[in-house]
Design an enzyme around this catalytic site. Structure first.
Site, PDB file in Angstrom:
ATOM      1  N   CYS A   1      -0.890  -3.281 -16.654  1.00 46.02           N
ATOM      2  CA  CYS A   1      -1.182  -2.192 -15.724  1.00 46.02           C
ATOM      3  C   CYS A   1      -0.557  -2.406 -14.352  1.00 46.02           C
ATOM      4  O   CYS A   1      -0.767  -1.616 -13.447  1.00 46.02           O
ATOM      5  CB  CYS A   1      -2.688  -1.979 -15.590  1.00 46.02           C
ATOM      6  SG  CYS A   1      -3.536  -3.380 -14.860  1.00 46.02           S
TER       7      CYS A   1
ATOM      8  N   HIS B   1       0.824  -1.197   0.000  1.00 45.07           N
ATOM      9  CA  HIS B   1       0.000   0.000   0.000  1.00 45.07           C
ATOM     10  C   HIS B   1       0.873   1.269   0.000  1.00 45.07           C
ATOM     11  O   HIS B   1       0.632   2.205  -0.759  1.00 45.07           O
ATOM     12  CB  HIS B   1      -0.875  -0.043   1.251  1.00 45.07           C
ATOM     13  CG  HIS B   1      -1.825   1.074   1.340  1.00 45.07           C
ATOM     14  ND1 HIS B   1      -2.984   1.114   0.607  1.00 45.07           N
ATOM     15  CD2 HIS B   1      -1.780   2.228   2.033  1.00 45.07           C
ATOM     16  CE1 HIS B   1      -3.610   2.233   0.873  1.00 45.07           C
ATOM     17  NE2 HIS B   1      -2.903   2.929   1.740  1.00 45.07           N
TER      18      HIS B   1
END
Ligand code: PEP
Ligand code: MG
Length: 592
Positions: A512, A199
């Site tokens: 991606c 994260h």
């Protein structure tokens, strides 16, 4: 316990996960709990400890009210409501009574008693079955840290209270903590934990600031206010950098920002390799508030909109209208460029569970992504309807995450058709021609790409997960991080297989995952026939510039070598040389 201040220069080596560098003051998000010592107190000392507790609770409450207001203004009311939970906890008399009782009975210092009471509370929450309630355990920990901070003689303060830019140093950066940080004031992020797709790393790339993770024992050696230099490209952090180092880095940073400014002039240009292959560079979007960065980057559109961020940090689910408004805002801002919206991808390695989505699993092999959406068609259909409504602008595509079997595409598309029929029957404007695609993130999807390709509109390879599942290496697990290798021939061969199947069925393949934004891996991806890339907004100008100066033919030959390589270093070296030859003017900066 006070640490002694380090005055020498110390270099820490970790893994760079977001390029660039910064020099600034440390803001340590300390795990204060670790430093608590147990001390006995006299009976006569108890009233003093109770008074300290009251002062700390009052200070904590005032801060929480301020943070709540700040988050409400800068993010939204839903995110702000997390702090209502903290305020409620602090107002809870039974908790205060337990601490006072502990002080009286155990005659131990306040910090120690407080920690024990908080731990009992946290454990009660964590033991609950319900995911949303489990998370309240983390809230208790957040709150305890804040109260402990206020008990310290010199509080650490929070980023929000500081007015200058800081480099965040933490053991780990949890999503709940990230929500608190004033992102305009963060110059860089350095953590002890985390992998390239953690994260902290994803947020840093979204913000375009350097990040280094995997820095062992960093929190023990630095203090808030220390001067550090963070080099996200080399994965290095230098405590007390010398004047020379600062000057050298300053010079390079100057060159880098000049370069980026120069590249931005050509930002909206279509890119072709030197031998004429068109390459499109899209941006990844995590939070609608980052849309400006995407627009500024000159990206050809948004190749991955991670919608799960709309579902985080809130106790309820976003309604269809709320979601439609968010998707429409992005569609309109980007129009006529393409926006690929990925359906909900919670569960697995990332993000929080939800009281209304109990089924999701914390295991990366469990119920996440499309699996979760298919067993919760009620939640999924609300999202599909919202995406369909935004698709009336004509530039939206939709894709499903974590697909592992063709049948999942059928089921998801069937629900999409039902959602469409409902909107039609209700007379609600929507994009009837919305194209759906599939993320290739599992080896099973890549190996059956020919069948998948015949059943869907496009592919987008999520290499963050594809690498994790192919090499069987948890993308967040510190100990196995060195094994996490996008250049592994098994990963490359799955990519090659996917591209070939897509070509055969005349659908496009984009990449991606974070791999797409790495200059060193770019020749390999282009060489494998990838023509669409989606990267963090800050990487768009550089990736476009590099692509425009590479030869697809030469890249293809390098990719062939990489597919059968037994020596990864030689491939990296060849890629480095290819890039240096392609853009000699950037030689000094390329890997910096
Ligand atoms: C990926 O897995 O590469 C990806 C883009 O999805 P995420 O990082 O959100 O799992
Ligand atoms: Mg993924």
């Amino acid at each position: 316990m006070m640490k002694s201040k380090e005055t020498k220069q110390v270099t820490f080596q970790g893994r760079g996960t977001s390029r660039g560098l910064a020099v600034g003051k440390v803001q340590l998000l300390e795990d204060i709990e670790k430093n608590i010592v147990r001390k006995g107190i006299e009976e006569a000392g108890i009233p003093g400890e109770i008074a300290r507790l009251q002062d700390a609770l009052l200070a904590t409450r005032t801060q929480l009210m301020e943070i709540r207001k700040h988050v409400g203004e800068t993010i939204d009311e839903k995110a702000a409501s997390i702090f209502d939970v903290h305020i409620m906890m602090i107002d809870d008399c039974s908790f205060i009574e337990k601490v006072v009782e502990g002080l009286r009975k155990r005659k131990l210092n306040l910090e120690h008693v407080l920690r024990d009471v908080m731990r009992i509370y946290a454990k009660r929450f964590s033991d609950m079955e319900e995911g949303y309630i489990q998370e309240r355990g983390a809230d208790v920990k957040d709150l305890m840290n804040r109260i402990l901070q206020n008990l310290e003689e010199e509080g650490n303060g929070t980023v929000i209270e500081r007015r200058e830019g800081v480099i965040i140093v933490a053991h780990d950066l949890l999503p709940s903590v990230t929500a608190l940080l004033d992102k305009r004031l963060i110059l860089g992020i350095a953590t002890e934990m985390g992998g390239a797709t953690s994260h902290a790393a994803i947020i840093a790339r979204a913000l375009g600031i350097p990040a280094v993770v995997g820095l062992e024992a960093l929190c023990e050696r630095v203090q808030s206010g220390d001067e550090i230099l963070i080099d996200g490209t080399q994965g290095r952090v230098v405590l007390n950098p010398s004047q020379d180092q600062r000057a050298q880095y300053g010079h390079l940073e100057h060159l880098r920002s000049d370069l980026l400014a120069g590249l931005k002039k050509t930002k909206n240009k279509a890119v072709k390799t030197t031998d004429g292959y068109a390459i499109r560079v899209f941006a990844n979007l995590e939070l609608p508030e980052h849309l400006d960065r995407v627009l500024e980057s000159g990206a050809d559109g948004i190749g991955l909109f991670r919608t799960e961020f709309l579902f985080l940090s809130r106790p309820d689910l976003p309604s269809e209208d709320e979601q439609a408004a968010a998707y429409e805002a992005v569609a309109q801002a980007m129009h006529p460029s393409k926006v690929v919206i990925r359906t909900l991808d919670v569960g697995g390695d990332k993000f929080m569970s939800h009281q209304h989505i109990k089924e999701q699993s914390h295991s990366p092999l469990g119920c996440r992504g499309i699996r979760l959406s298919l067993i919760r068609p009620d939640v999924f259909k609300v999202q599909l309807r919202a995406i369909l409504r935004a698709a009336r602008f004509g530039n939206i595509q939709l894709m499903y995450p974590m697909v592992s079997a063709v049948d999942e595409i059928h089921q998801a598309d069937e629900l999409l058709r039902t959602a469409k029929a409902e909107l039609e029957a209700e007379g609600v404007a929507h994009g009837a021609d919305l194209v759906s695609g599939v993320m290739i993130e599992t080896p099973s999807a890549a190996l059956t790409a020919d069948r998948m390709a015949s059943q869907t509109g496009f592919f987008s390879v999520g290499t963050n997960d594809l690498v994790q599942y192919t090499i069987a290496v948890d993308r967040l697990e510190q100990e196995v991080a060195p094994l996490y290798d996008p250049l592994h021939p098994a990963v490359l061969s799955l990519l090659q297989h996917t591209v070939a199947a897509a070509k055969q069925h005349q659908i496009s393949t984009s990449v991606c995952g974070e791999m797409a934004g790495s200059p060193l891996l770019l020749p390999i991806l282009i060489g494998l026939g990838i023509t669409d890339l989606s990267v963090a907004p800050g990487s768009v100008p550089l990736i476009k510039h590099l692509a425009a100066n590479l030869s697809q033919k030469k890249a293809a030959s390098l990719a062939q070598d990489a597919l059968i390589a037994t020596d990864k270093e030689s491939i990296l070296q060849a890629s480095r040389e290819m890039l240096e030859e392609a853009v000699p003017e950037l030689k000094e900066l390329l890997f910096f």
